[in-house]
Design an enzyme around this catalytic site. Structure first.
Site, PDB file in Angstrom:
ATOM      1  N   GLY A  18       0.836  -1.195   0.000  1.00 43.56           N
ATOM      2  CA  GLY A  18       0.000   0.000   0.000  1.00 43.56           C
ATOM      3  C   GLY A  18       0.869   1.243   0.000  1.00 43.56           C
ATOM      4  N   ARG A  21       0.281   5.555  -1.876  1.00 42.06           N
ATOM      5  CA  ARG A  21      -0.646   6.610  -1.475  1.00 42.06           C
ATOM      6  C   ARG A  21      -0.715   6.686   0.048  1.00 42.06           C
ATOM      7  NH1 ARG A  21      -2.836   4.219  -6.004  1.00 42.06           N
ATOM      8  NH2 ARG A  21      -3.579   5.619  -7.650  1.00 42.06           N
ATOM      9  N   ASN A  85       1.360  -2.175   5.212  1.00 41.20           N
ATOM     10  CA  ASN A  85       0.464  -1.030   5.369  1.00 41.20           C
ATOM     11  C   ASN A  85      -0.839  -1.200   4.605  1.00 41.20           C
ATOM     12  OD1 ASN A  85      -0.185   1.992   5.785  1.00 41.20           O
ATOM     13  ND2 ASN A  85      -0.135   1.774   3.552  1.00 41.20           N
ATOM     14  N   TYR A 150     -13.485  -4.890   9.288  1.00 44.97           N
ATOM     15  CA  TYR A 150     -12.188  -4.218   9.315  1.00 44.97           C
ATOM     16  C   TYR A 150     -11.607  -4.246  10.726  1.00 44.97           C
ATOM     17  CZ  TYR A 150      -8.848  -0.314   9.150  1.00 44.97           C
ATOM     18  OH  TYR A 150      -7.718   0.474   9.240  1.00 44.97           O
TER      19      TYR A 150
END
Length: 258
Positions: A18, A21, A85, A150
């Site tokens: 990741g 960004r 990440n 999540y």
């Protein structure tokens, strides 16, 4: 205020998932500023991301993790630092009763199983002073009702991170976790902008509404991706050689429990 040492990570090879960004990009840039050779993994590349410093792959799939591991071997020749990440979640206002198996599975693949598979592929390559960081979330302690999968996946990641640290410590490999709170990435800024437009307020007021929704932040501002990057840089550096099996919360004080 950042105090970057240009040679702090000289000769070290790092992977940041990741990493093109938001928080991941800030981590990759911070490690590069310290002299590391960094490979960023992501599902897509922004226009300003050099292709030679990235690998396009979906970590939520077995094929994607295999591609990332292959790129590490072929392009870096090994690995010293791994930063997991990659992550994310969709919102489901209906809560547990309306969250489907597909949503649970998709969220766990991205936020948990991708890291597990990639660790399995890379830990044999890590040297005695290697370091792994798992980016979790304060939601693993304070779950929101709209992002149950999540929060659960990040809780699993934190538990797994601790177990892996115990396993790898005898080899000198350190494993730690970092749990961010509200950090204003590009997507978080866009969320604030959307809220501002819907409610007819400015961005600052929208930020206050977001902070209030998570119970407030004593420092009265969202974090910056660079704040998380500095913490990660410290934990993978030689300044933290006696730290392993820990989880560091970086949330401006919004987590009130000990």
């Amino acid at each position: 205020m950042s105090t970057t040492h240009p040679n702090e990570f000289a000769g070290r090879r790092a992977l940041v998932t990741g990493g093109t960004r938001g928080i991941g990009r800030a981590i990759a840039e911070r490690l590069r500023a310290g002299g590391a050779t960094v490979l960023a993994a992501a599902r897509s590349l922004p226009a300003d991301q050099p292709e030679e410093s990235a690998v396009v792959a979906d970590i939520s799939t077995t094929a994607g993790t295999d591609a990332i591991a292959h790129a590490v071997t072929e392009r870096l020749g090994g690995i010293d630092i791994v930063v997991h990440n990659a992550g994310g979640s969709s919102q489901n206002a209906g809560g547990a009763a309306t969250t489907t198996d597909e949503e649970w599975s998709k969220t766990f693949e991205l936020n948990f199983f991708g890291a597990v598979r990639l660790d399995r592929a890379l830990i044999t390559q890590l040297p005695a002073d290697g370091a792994i960081i798992h980016v979790t979330s304060i939601q693993r302690r304070s779950p929101l009702p709209t992002t149950l999968p999540y929060a659960a996946a990040k809780a699993a990641l934190a538990n797994y991170s601790k177990a892996l640290s115990n396993e790898l410590a005898p080899r000198g490999i350190r494993v730690n976790a970092v749990a961010p709170g509200y950090v204003e990435t590009e997507s978080a800024y866009q969320m604030a902008a959307d809220i501002a437009a819907i409610n007819g307020v400015d961005i600052d007021e929208a930020r206050k509404q977001i902070m209030a929704s998570i119970g407030g932040i004593p420092l009265a501002a969202p974090g910056r991706p660079q704040d998380v990057a500095e913490l990660v840089a410290f934990l993978v550096s030689d300044r933290a050689t006696y730290i392993t099996g820990a989880e560091y919360v970086i949330d401006g004080g919004s987590t009130r429990t000990v």
